[in-house]
Design an enzyme around this catalytic site. Structure first.
Site, PDB file in Angstrom:
ATOM      1  N   GLY A  14      -2.740   6.918   7.820  1.00  0.00           N
ATOM      2  CA  GLY A  14      -2.744   5.976   8.864  1.00  0.00           C
ATOM      3  C   GLY A  14      -4.021   5.066   8.577  1.00  0.00           C
ATOM      4  O   GLY A  14      -4.564   4.503   9.584  1.00  0.00           O
ATOM      5  N   SER A  15      -4.379   4.772   7.355  1.00  0.00           N
ATOM      6  CA  SER A  15      -5.645   3.961   7.155  1.00  0.00           C
ATOM      7  C   SER A  15      -5.321   2.410   7.568  1.00  0.00           C
ATOM      8  O   SER A  15      -6.050   1.806   7.965  1.00  0.00           O
ATOM      9  CB  SER A  15      -6.016   4.035   5.687  1.00  0.00           C
ATOM     10  OG  SER A  15      -5.181   3.588   4.820  1.00  0.00           O
ATOM     11  N   LYS A  67      21.138   9.116  13.139  1.00  0.00           N
ATOM     12  CA  LYS A  67      19.833   8.032  12.792  1.00  0.00           C
ATOM     13  C   LYS A  67      20.201   7.196  13.740  1.00  0.00           C
ATOM     14  O   LYS A  67      19.033   6.463  14.489  1.00  0.00           O
ATOM     15  CB  LYS A  67      20.119   7.787  11.174  1.00  0.00           C
ATOM     16  CG  LYS A  67      18.920   6.925  11.010  1.00  0.00           C
ATOM     17  CD  LYS A  67      19.034   6.395   9.520  1.00  0.00           C
ATOM     18  CE  LYS A  67      18.112   5.579   8.927  1.00  0.00           C
ATOM     19  NZ  LYS A  67      17.834   5.311   7.478  1.00  0.00           N
ATOM     20  N   ARG A  93      10.600   5.795   5.351  1.00  0.00           N
ATOM     21  CA  ARG A  93      11.690   5.709   5.634  1.00  0.00           C
ATOM     22  C   ARG A  93      12.511   4.578   6.042  1.00  0.00           C
ATOM     23  O   ARG A  93      12.291   3.431   6.256  1.00  0.00           O
ATOM     24  CB  ARG A  93      11.931   6.478   6.989  1.00  0.00           C
ATOM     25  CG  ARG A  93      13.218   7.204   7.862  1.00  0.00           C
ATOM     26  CD  ARG A  93      13.025   7.844   8.746  1.00  0.00           C
ATOM     27  NE  ARG A  93      12.583   9.165   8.572  1.00  0.00           N
ATOM     28  CZ  ARG A  93      12.755  10.286   8.115  1.00  0.00           C
ATOM     29  NH1 ARG A  93      14.171  10.110   7.833  1.00  0.00           N
ATOM     30  NH2 ARG A  93      12.203  11.306   8.014  1.00  0.00           N
ATOM     31  N   ASN A 109       6.420  -5.424   6.250  1.00  0.00           N
ATOM     32  CA  ASN A 109       6.125  -4.110   5.699  1.00  0.00           C
ATOM     33  C   ASN A 109       4.967  -4.477   4.507  1.00  0.00           C
ATOM     34  O   ASN A 109       4.730  -5.552   3.930  1.00  0.00           O
ATOM     35  CB  ASN A 109       7.150  -3.510   4.833  1.00  0.00           C
ATOM     36  CG  ASN A 109       6.900  -2.102   4.050  1.00  0.00           C
ATOM     37  OD1 ASN A 109       6.219  -1.409   4.546  1.00  0.00           O
ATOM     38  ND2 ASN A 109       7.262  -1.980   2.701  1.00  0.00           N
ATOM     39  N   HIS A 111       3.269  -3.132   0.770  1.00  0.00           N
ATOM     40  CA  HIS A 111       3.570  -2.489  -0.215  1.00  0.00           C
ATOM     41  C   HIS A 111       2.596  -2.431  -1.242  1.00  0.00           C
ATOM     42  O   HIS A 111       2.030  -3.399  -1.528  1.00  0.00           O
ATOM     43  CB  HIS A 111       4.964  -2.675  -0.673  1.00  0.00           C
ATOM     44  CG  HIS A 111       5.337  -1.974  -1.954  1.00  0.00           C
ATOM     45  ND1 HIS A 111       6.094  -0.558  -1.693  1.00  0.00           N
ATOM     46  CD2 HIS A 111       5.277  -2.072  -3.181  1.00  0.00           C
ATOM     47  CE1 HIS A 111       6.430  -0.095  -3.002  1.00  0.00           C
ATOM     48  NE2 HIS A 111       5.918  -1.088  -3.800  1.00  0.00           N
TER      49      HIS A 111
HETATM   50  C1  GAR Z   1      -0.043   2.392   1.911  1.00  0.00           C
HETATM   51  O1  GAR Z   1      -0.662   2.138   0.838  1.00  0.00           O
HETATM   52  C2  GAR Z   1       1.069   1.699   2.094  1.00  0.00           C
HETATM   53  O2  GAR Z   1       1.173   0.280   1.126  1.00  0.00           O
HETATM   54  C3  GAR Z   1       2.314   2.489   1.260  1.00  0.00           C
HETATM   55  O3  GAR Z   1       1.945   3.608   1.925  1.00  0.00           O
HETATM   56  C4  GAR Z   1       0.420   3.638   2.135  1.00  0.00           C
HETATM   57  C5  GAR Z   1       0.278   4.247   3.595  1.00  0.00           C
HETATM   58  O4  GAR Z   1      -1.182   4.497   3.777  1.00  0.00           O
HETATM   59  N1  GAR Z   1       3.643   2.154   1.778  1.00  0.00           N
HETATM   60  C6  GAR Z   1       4.540   2.111   0.888  1.00  0.00           C
HETATM   61  O5  GAR Z   1       4.451   2.429  -0.239  1.00  0.00           O
HETATM   62  C7  GAR Z   1       5.909   1.551   1.342  1.00  0.00           C
HETATM   63  N2  GAR Z   1       6.775   1.534   0.360  1.00  0.00           N
HETATM   64  P1  GAR Z   1      -1.812   4.755   5.138  1.00  0.00           P
HETATM   65  O6  GAR Z   1      -0.819   5.771   5.730  1.00  0.00           O
HETATM   66  O7  GAR Z   1      -2.982   5.340   4.918  1.00  0.00           O
HETATM   67  O8  GAR Z   1      -1.713   3.407   5.764  1.00  0.00           O
END
Ligand code: GAR
Length: 203
Positions: A14-15, A67, A93, A109, A111
Site C-alpha cells: 500500500g505505499s 469472478k 489480478r 495502472n 508498473h
Molecule cells: C508497485 O511497485 C507497483 O508498481 C507494482 O506493485 C507494487 C505495489 O506496491 N505493480 C505491478 O507490478 C503491477 N504489474 P505498493 O503496494 O507498496 O503500492
C-alpha cells in the site's frame, strides 16, 4: 463543485495508496479517494485505508460463485459512490474483459518498469536479471492485456553498479509515489486525452 471521485484497487503493502492519500490531504490529488478495493483482506493496505478514513471493500474473489459476481459487486460499490477513475496500485489480478470494457478509459495502472519492457510479475527482478542499465516506472491505461494499455507517463530510473533488488525497488517506489498522484491530478483536471494508443496531456 462536486469532487472528483477515485477508487484505488490494491493487493499488498500500500505505499502507492498511502502516497495518494497523502496527496489528497495536501490538496494535491485533485480528488477524493472514495473507496479502497482489496482482494486480500489481510493485506497491510487495508489498515492504511482504515486509518485514512477511506471505505474499504476487502473480499477475496473465491468468496463469490464467479469472478463476474465478484466484479459486479465491486461495480455496484463504485456506482454508489459515483467513482470516475479507477487507480490500480499494486492490484495483482487481471480484471475481466467486461469490467475493463465498462470502465474503458477510466482505469489506470502503475508498473515498475519502462513498458513494454518487463510486463507482469517482479518487473524489478526481471530488469536486474536482464542486465539493463535503465528501467523505471510507467503509468498506463488498462486494456484487456497484461500491462499493455496506452502509456500516459514514464520516468526512468538508472540501475547502478552493485544494485540489489531492494535498493533498486526503493528508488523505483520513490518515483512511483511522486508520479502517480500527479497523473491522477491531471485526470481530475480533465487534461488527459486518448487517441488510439496516443495519450496527450494538455497544459
Ligand atoms: C508497485 O511497485 C507497483 O508498481 C507494482 O506493485 C507494487 C505495489 O506496491 N505493480 C505491478 O507490478 C503491477 N504489474 P505498493 O503496494 O507498496 O503500492
Amino acid at each position: 463543485m462536486r469532487s472528483f471521485r477515485i477508487a484505488v484497487f490494491a493487493s499488498g503493502r500500500g505505499s502507492n495508496f498511502q502516497a495518494l492519500a497523502d496527496a489528497q490531504l495536501r490538496g494535491a490529488l485533485g480528488g477524493v479517494i472514495s473507496i479502497l478495493v482489496c482482494d486480500k483482506p489481510q493485506a497491510p493496505v487495508v489498515e492504511l485505508a482504515q486509518a485514512a478514513n477511506v471505505d474499504v471493500f476487502a473480499f477475496q474473489p473465491k468468496e463469490y460463485a464467479t469472478k463476474e459476481d465478484y466484479e459486479r459487486e465491486i461495480a455496484v460499490e463504485l456506482q454508489q459512490r459515483g467513482v470516475e477513475l479507477i487507480v490500480l496500485a499494486g492490484y495483482m489480478r487481471l480484471l475481466s474483459p467486461s469490467f475493463v470494457e465498462f470502465y474503458s478509459g477510466r482505469i489506470i495502472n502503475i508498473h515498475p518498469s519502462l513498458l513494454p519492457a518487463f510486463p507482469g510479475k517482479d518487473a524489478i527482478g526481471q530488469a536486474l536479471d536482464y542486465g539493463v542499465k535503465m528501467t523505471g516506472v510507467t503509468v498506463h491505461f488498462v486494456d484487456g492485456g497484461m500491462d499493455t494499455g496506452p502509456v500516459i507517463a514514464q520516468k526512468a530510473v538508472e540501475i547502478k553498479e552493485g544494485d540489489t533488488a531492494e535498493l533498486l525497488a526503493q528508488r523505483i517506489h520513490a518515483v512511483e509515489q511522486k508520479l502517480y498522484s500527479e497523473v491522477v491530478s491531471w485526470f481530475a483536471q480533465g487534461r488527459i486525452s486518448l487517441n488510439g494508443r496516443n495519450v496527450t496531456i494538455t497544459e
